[in-house]
Design an enzyme around this catalytic site. Structure first.
Site, short mmCIF file in Angstrom:
data_model
loop_
_atom_site.label_atom_id
_atom_site.label_comp_id
_atom_site.label_asym_id
_atom_site.label_seq_id
_atom_site.Cartn_x
_atom_site.Cartn_y
_atom_site.Cartn_z
CG HIS A 194 -2.09 -1.00 0.90
ND1 HIS A 194 -2.12 -2.26 1.44
CD2 HIS A 194 -3.16 -0.90 0.08
CE1 HIS A 194 -3.19 -2.89 0.98
NE2 HIS A 194 -3.84 -2.09 0.16
CD GLU A 435 -9.29 -7.80 -2.29
OE1 GLU A 435 -8.33 -7.15 -2.68
OE2 GLU A 435 -10.07 -7.39 -1.43
CG ASP A 459 -4.96 -8.10 -1.32
OD1 ASP A 459 -3.91 -8.35 -0.70
OD2 ASP A 459 -5.68 -7.14 -1.08
CB CYS A 506 -9.91 -1.75 -8.79
SG CYS A 506 -10.15 -2.96 -7.49
C1 PEP Z 1 -6.09 -5.16 -4.70
O1 PEP Z 1 -5.86 -5.97 -3.82
O2 PEP Z 1 -5.74 -5.32 -5.89
C2 PEP Z 1 -6.80 -3.91 -4.40
C3 PEP Z 1 -7.19 -3.09 -5.35
O3 PEP Z 1 -6.99 -3.60 -3.10
P1 PEP Z 1 -5.80 -3.09 -2.14
O4 PEP Z 1 -4.60 -2.81 -2.99
O5 PEP Z 1 -6.29 -1.88 -1.44
O6 PEP Z 1 -5.61 -4.24 -1.22
MG MG Z 2 -6.87 -5.77 -1.95
#
Ligand code: PEP
Ligand code: MG
Length: 574
Positions: A194, A435, A459, A506
């Protein structure tokens, strides 16, 4: 002496600047330049803050109960001595005068210098005094923050600084957003941690997983940060500087050129429309999404509203934040993900011990174990839904039971609002994140119960390949092109088609222009990414012919060998 360090470039571009070694105080403290005329008043403000703390100590002293242990009084005396010492009460004033910086920044700089000196002390007893100094400095900082000065918007000098950290947490990164650094580099972290994701949203070069940059680099040293190749050059000689200044101006030119695509419709050469949505972390990020002409918000990571604070945002506060985004997007869809806390997005009040937090009580699991937290958020979302097209996205679904429980709670939130006669939308779409491999493999059971699916590739890759996305030691194994990952994405896309449910991606794969044409070929028509990447992805869309890409992507999906996959990708991108 010039030397270079190699890591992972997590955010492109080139920066040249002086090293500033990270300290949390510095990220927390505002930083701005004073006008010459304001320096005196700033010194007075600092003195007043020291005076406030002195008053607090006097008050504490007066209220010590008679039977208080002697150590308590001795402890207070130590803190008083520290406060009176020139290292804390005078040195910051010197910095205010010399650097013409605000008092909070001067205090943060001086505290960091003292912490470094203490760390070098061999005597354990003296080294322990470090915490006392920090506590007194924190008190002065609090007093200063209670009486803020006249702050111009942003620091000027930060633009030439590179933040050098051993590690930065996602909540540090939220504080980082308030600053204006040229680049940042860290020893730890993976490309889809993140922290890296937030780095990309800042649109400044960043290199992570450098292992020992923090130990090798000294404060104030000149650095070249190459976010494209993941290289940091320390103390560069003039020829290296010339080379990188050239690369920097070419990069900026490329970025400028991309801006021309802003108003072009996003469709392939064979006329197939492709939806390009924005990922945001904070309500104010919506401005950037609009600036890049995003078709909507495909992922609002709502958990960032909960960071860097001691309490939980109330329903009304959340409602205002969501409404701000929805109104700003003026009718375009806004997908708001319910809280994805846990794992690397830990909060102090979320004090659940876990041996393996990524596999622990995270995201929807946490929300289902704290239904009040979830209900409050859903109520705020339903209320915000009156102002536009809000869609709820549930993170980290793994089993249908979780989905059913979440849907029951959403119904309960709706019911409670109806009972109160509050304004809310009765018509809200609910989607699920794919995910966890289990959810991808079981997509045909999830799809009928949901309005849309969104593939979180960050994920999905972490859990499919068993690679901790924030661990730099396994970052090289993180592979979006692994056949298992491609298979899961492909299966989810085809299931979405079968059940006529829209599917978007996403995760970071959606914002990587090297993967745009592959994803188009696999059938993806909706990409959600940081606004900073939107135009580079659009450029790929505009030069794509779906008919051609489908055959090439199918060939890639059928091969298992990493070399052949690379050859197929090269052909797709040719
Ligand atoms: C992901 O896991 O791809 C996602 C978009 O969520 P995050 O990166 O916030 O875990
Ligand atoms: Mg995620």
């Amino acid at each position: 002496m010039t030397f270079s360090l190699h890591g992972i470039g997590v955010s492109g571009g080139y920066a040249i600047g002086r090293a500033q070694l990270y300290s949390h105080d510095r990220l927390e403290a505002p930083h701005y330049q004073l006008r010459r005329d304001d320096v005196k008043a700033e010194v007075v403000r600092f003195d007043a803050a020291v005076e406030v703390v002195r008053g607090e100590f006097d008050l504490l002293d007066q209220h010590l109960p008679d039977n208080a242990p002697a150590e308590l009084s001795a402890f207070l005396n130590v803190h008083r001595l520290i406060l009176n010492d020139a290292m804390l009460s005078e040195a910051p004033k010197q910095l205010i005068r010399e650097q013409r910086c605000n008092a909070e920044w001067a205090l943060a700089e001086q505290t960091q210098a003292l912490m470094d000196q203490f760390a070098a002390i061999e005597d354990e007893y003296l080294r322990e005094r470090k915490n006392d100094v920090r506590q007194v400095a924190d008190r002065i900082m609090k007093a200063l923050m209670g009486h803020p000065g006249i702050a111009p918007t942003k620091s000027v000098s930060e633009e030439e600084r590179v933040l050098v950290a051993h590690d930065l947490s996602p909540s540090d990164m939220v504080l980082f957003k308030r600053h204006n650094y040229a680049a940042f580099i860290t020893d730890l972290g993976g490309a889809t941690s993140h922290t890296a994701i937030l780095a990309r949203s800042l649109n400044i070069p960043a290199v992570m997983a450098l292992h020992n940059a923090r130990a090798l680099i000294r404060e104030g040293e000149w650095l070249v940060v190459d976010g494209v190749d993941g290289v940091v050059i320390v103390d560069p000689d003039p020829s290296i500087l010339d080379e990188y200044r050239l690369r920097q101006s070419q990069w900026r030119l490329e970025q400028q050129k991309l801006k021309r695509l802003k108003s072009s419709a996003s469709a392939t050469l064979d006329g197939i429309p492709v939806e390009l949505l924005a990922n945001i972390d904070m309500p104010q990020d919506v401005d950037e999404a609009l600036e890049e002409n995003a078709a909507g918000i495909g992922l609002f990571r709502s958990e960032f509203l909960f960071m860097n604070r001691g309490d939980i945002p109330s329903e009304d506060e959340q409602f205002e934040a969501y409404r701000h985004v929805v109104q700003a997007m003026a009718g375009r869809p806004v997908v708001i993900r319910t809280l994805d806390l846990g794992a690397d997005k830990a909060l102090p009040w979320l004090n659940k011990e876990s041996t393996n937090p990524a596999l622990g009580l995270r995201a929807i699991r946490l929300c289902l174990s704290e239904p009040q937290l979830f209900l409050t958020q859903v109520r705020a979302l339903l209320r915000a839904g009156q102002y536009g097209q809000v869609r709820i996205l549930l993170p980290m679904l793994a089993s249908l039971n979780e989905l059913e429980q979440a849907l029951t709670l959403i119904r309960a939130a709706r019911h409670s609002l109806a009972m109160e006669d509050s304004g809310f939308t009765t018509d809200i779409q609910v989607g699920g994140m794919i995910e966890v491999p289990a959810a991808a493999l079981a997509a045909e059971w999830f799809a009928p119960r949901l309005d849309f699916l969104s593939i979180g590739t960050n994920d999905l890759i972490q859990y499919t390949l068993a690679i901790d996305r924030s661990d730099d030691s396994v970052a090289h194994l993180y592979d979006p092109l692994h056949p298992a990952v491609i298979k899961l994405i492909r299966h989810t896309l085809s299931t979405g088609r079968r059940f006529r449910k829209p599917v978007s991606v996403c995760g970071e794969m959606a914002g990587d222009p090297r993967l745009t044409r592959l994803l188009l070929g696999l059938g993806l028509r909706s990409f959600s990414m940081h606004p900073a990447h939107l135009l580079a992805v659009k450029q790929q869309v505009l030069r794509s012919q779906i008919g051609e890409l489908e055959a090439l992507a199918n060939r890639l999906a059928r091969t298992g060998s990493p070399e052949k996959i690379q050859t197929c990708l090269a052909r797709i991108n040719a």
